[in-house]
Structures are given as structure tokens and as C-alpha cells.
Design an enzyme around this catalytic site. Structure first.
Site, mmCIF file in Angstrom:
data_model
loop_
_atom_site.group_PDB
_atom_site.id
_atom_site.type_symbol
_atom_site.label_atom_id
_atom_site.label_comp_id
_atom_site.label_asym_id
_atom_site.label_seq_id
_atom_site.Cartn_x
_atom_site.Cartn_y
_atom_site.Cartn_z
ATOM 1 N N GLU A 1 4.059 3.169 -1.335
ATOM 2 C CA GLU A 1 2.812 2.428 -1.434
ATOM 3 C C GLU A 1 3.131 0.945 -1.505
ATOM 4 O OE1 GLU A 1 -0.660 2.136 -4.722
ATOM 5 O OE2 GLU A 1 -0.105 4.170 -4.141
ATOM 6 N N ASP B 1 -5.604 8.542 -2.800
ATOM 7 C CA ASP B 1 -5.876 7.125 -3.074
ATOM 8 C C ASP B 1 -4.570 6.412 -3.382
ATOM 9 O OD1 ASP B 1 -7.705 4.875 -3.488
ATOM 10 O OD2 ASP B 1 -7.075 5.000 -5.582
ATOM 11 N N ALA C 1 -3.680 9.866 -8.796
ATOM 12 C CA ALA C 1 -2.792 9.541 -9.911
ATOM 13 C C ALA C 1 -1.789 8.473 -9.476
ATOM 14 C CB ALA C 1 -2.107 10.815 -10.389
ATOM 15 N N ARG C 2 -0.652 8.922 -9.014
ATOM 16 C CA ARG C 2 0.367 8.040 -8.464
ATOM 17 C C ARG C 2 1.032 8.788 -7.321
ATOM 18 N NH1 ARG C 2 -1.800 4.436 -10.810
ATOM 19 N NH2 ARG C 2 -0.895 3.020 -12.365
ATOM 20 N N HIS D 1 -5.591 2.734 -2.823
ATOM 21 C CA HIS D 1 -5.522 2.535 -4.278
ATOM 22 C C HIS D 1 -6.718 1.699 -4.773
ATOM 23 C CE1 HIS D 1 -2.387 2.744 -7.722
ATOM 24 N NE2 HIS D 1 -3.605 2.668 -8.231
#
Ligand code: GLV
Length: 372
Positions: A314, A309, A284-285, A333
Site C-alpha cells: 500500500e 480498503d 483492517a490492514r 484506504h
């Protein structure tokens, strides 16, 4: 023999230089999958059935597609600005724009702007753009649902690497070692009969849930709004039931958008509720998970493994301690990348531009008050 070996080598080299799988247009045309969601669909601009000229500023849109669309809609002009300044100069004449151009300054200079198309599914990075989010005349659309199948593959890719101990075998194989015991501390896990909890049953969550069913898992899901569960979900609750579901979740997959409601939604309290030896996958985030609490859960045995991911922060800096955690897989990502995603992405963009030019309701409209 030698020439056979050479031809094989040649073929391998050819494959490795081509490597994108091409998904032909006929395949998409034969799909019954809708291009995008018509929930909240709305006309952004009444173009009098395609009579009124409209100017759209593009960026990532395929240029051949733009040319095709302009040929099909005589009232549609698509321009690719070369700089933010050039976009700003055009702003007073613009009716629609790709999100990269829609800075607060641009929106303020564009009184005729009625539509902004995001190039991502998540729109969290635009929530602070008040000019865009609070102007009710501007319809904001996103790429929700375009990435679902590919991201769901990635989720199961990460999960299976962990549950089947594939990294250890890959390392042994590289050393030419036929070592059957795998990792000494870990017995491989079968997914059949395990409970999968999909947190956020949207465009990605549904694809994860479907695949979970295919693996013989019991599929649970949470969703912000109560809806009828799809056939591949065994139990569906609203998000406020998350804590009650976590104690029985063997695998938790986070598929929620990042909003004020979901920021930090998985922290120490949620990890404490999860069974020992469970798995967490976050596509997701990053900020949906409290990174410190995640590191503790990976080290104290709450989690047998995790796949991320997305991370917080980030990009993840080289010196970040997350990199050092053994039972954690990190990908940068990239979970949505595939020619399938790219094709779906083009289809949505094409459809929305055609609808915009014709004065028809747009697809994938963001609910600005919900933030996704
Ligand atoms: C990617 O993360 C997206 O939101 O599209």
C-alpha cells in the site's frame, strides 16, 4: 420550465460544491455513545488538579479547538511545531505530544514526556518505535472506536456493490442501456439468512456486526480475548476458533489490528476452508491477508468477490495484478472518511487533552504488550 431546470442545476452545483454533511454539535452532545474507551484508563501525569503547567505538541489537532482548550485550562500550553527540528528543540520541556513528533530521537530527548496521542486507530506503524513502546512512563492513546460507524457503512457499501452486481448496472446506465440481465455469470445475492463472520470484534467489528444483524444475517465473531457477546452477535469465539468457523462463513469481514499475531492470518489454508462463492472484505490492514492467496481465491471461485480498503503493498502500484481482477473492489484506504468520524475524532482528542491537563485518566489507552 427553463427557469425551473436552471434552478435545479444551480442547486445541484451548490450541493456538489458543499458536499460535506454537517453533523451539528448538539447531535454529538445528545449521543449516549461514550467518547472513547476507559479500558486500561490511566493518569499520564499528576498535574496537582490542573496546577502544574503542561506543554503539548500538536499537529493535526484543530487550531480553534486548541485555543478553546487553552482558554479552559490555564495550565495547558499547546504548540504546533513547524518542523521535526523545532519539536526536537522543545523536547526537554514537553509533557505530551501528537504521535507525529514522537520519533525515537524525540522521545530520547524528552525526559518529561508522559503521553503520546495517535491520530489513527491502528498503531501498527509505531510498534517498531521501541523508545515509545517500551518506555512504561509514556501512556500511548489512539483513535480506536472513532471510525467504527463510517467504516462499517463502507464495508456494507462494498459488499452490496458485489452482491447486487451494481458495477455492471452502473456501467450499463452510463451507456444509457436498460439491460436487465446484469452479468451473465452471476446471480445477485440476498444477505438475509447468510452468515457474517466478523474477525476482530473491536470498535469497528461491533459496528459491522450490528449492521449485519440489521440485514437479517446470522452474525458470528471472533475476538482475541473471551468476553460476553453483545446482543447482536449470535456466536462469539476466541481467535483460535477461526479455522473452525470459516467453513460456514458466507461473508468474512476483517477488523483486526495488524500485529505479529494477525499478520498473514488469512492465507491459502483459510481460503481453502471458506465455502465456494463466499465474500471477503478487508478494512483492517493489507498484510492481514496474503495477497497471492487472495488472488488465487478470487480466480478459482472460492471467493465470489472481495472488497479491499487496504492492500499489501500500500499504496497499490499501478502495475499490480490486483487491479485487473474483475470481482474485486479496491478503495484507497478511505473507509473511515466522514464528518462523523472527524467529529468523533475531535471529541476524543478534546477529551484526552482536558483530562491530561486536569491530571485525570486518559481514554483509549493502547495495550502496548498486545500492540493495539
Ligand atoms: C486508519 O486506518 C486508522 O487506523 O485510523
Amino acid at each position: 420550465m427553463r427557469s425551473l431546470a436552471l434552478s435545479c442545476l444551480f442547486l445541484l452545483a451548490a450541493c456538489s460544491t458543499q458536499h460535506a454533511w454537517h453533523v451539528p454539535q448538539e447531535w454529538w452532545e445528545a449521543q449516549e455513545r461514550p467518547v472513547g474507551s476507559s479500558d486500561g484508563s490511566v493518569v499520564a501525569l499528576d498535574t496537582q488538579g490542573g496546577e502544574q503547567p503542561v506543554l503539548f505538541l500538536a499537529g493535526a489537532l484543530d487550531r480553534a479547538l486548541a485555543a478553546e482548550l487553552m482558554a479552559a485550562h490555564a495550565n495547558l500550553e499547546i504548540v504546533y511545531p513547524e518542523s521535526a527540528q523545532q519539536a526536537l528543540d522543545l523536547a526537554p520541556r514537553v509533557h505530551g505530544a501528537e504521535v507525529r513528533w514522537a520519533t525515537p530521537e524525540f522521545v530520547a530527548a524528552a525526559p518529561q514526556l508522559r503521553w503520546v496521542q495517535a491520530t489513527s486507530a491502528g498503531v501498527d506503524r509505531y510498534l517498531a518505535n521501541e523508545a515509545l513502546m517500551e518506555d512504561e512512563r509514556i501512556v500511548f492513546t489512539n483513535m480506536q472506536g472513532m471510525h467504527g460507524p463510517t467504516i462499517a457503512d463502507h464495508v456494507f457499501g462494498m459488499l452490496l456493490v458485489l452482491t447486487r452486481d451494481l458495477r455492471i448496472h452502473a456501467q450499463d446506465a452510463r451507456r444509457g442501456q436498460w439491460t436487465r440481465q446484469g452479468s451473465e455469470v452471476f446471480e445477485p445475492v440476498a444477505l438475509e439468512g447468510r452468515t457474517l463472520l466478523v474477525v476482530g470484534l473491536g470498535g469497528i467489528g461491533r459496528e459491522v456486526a450490528k449492521r449485519g444483524k440489521g440485514f437479517g444475517m446470522t452474525v458470528w465473531a471472533t475476538k482475541r480475548r473471551a468476553t460476553e457477546p453483545p446482543p447482536y452477535v449470535d456466536r462469539q469465539e476466541t481467535s483460535d476458533q477461526l479455522m473452525a468457523m470459516l467453513p460456514e462463513a458466507d461473508v468474512v469481514v476483517l477488523c483486526v489490528p495488524l500485529t505479529e499475531e494477525t499478520r498473514g492470518m488469512i492465507g491459502a489454508e483459510q481460503f481453502a476452508a471458506m465455502p465456494n462463492g463466499s465474500y471477503l472484505i478487508n478494512i483492517a490492514r493489507g498484510p492481514v491477508v496474503d495477497t497471492e492467496a487472495l488472488m488465487t481465491a478470487l480466480q478459482d471461485g472460492t471467493l465470489a468477490g472481495a472488497g479491499l480498503d487496504v492492500t499489501d503493498p500500500e499504496p497499490l502500484p499501478a502495475e499490480h495484478p490486483l487491479w485487473q481482477i474483475e470481482n474485486l473492489i479496491i478503495t484507497p484506504h478511505v473507509a473511515a472518511r466522514s464528518s462523523l468520524t472527524r467529529g468523533d475524532w475531535d471529541r476524543l482528542y478534546r477529551e484526552n487533552l482536558s483530562r491530561f491537563a486536569a491530571g485525570e485518566p486518559l481514554l483509549n489507552v493502547v495495550d502496548k504488550s498486545a500492540g493495539y
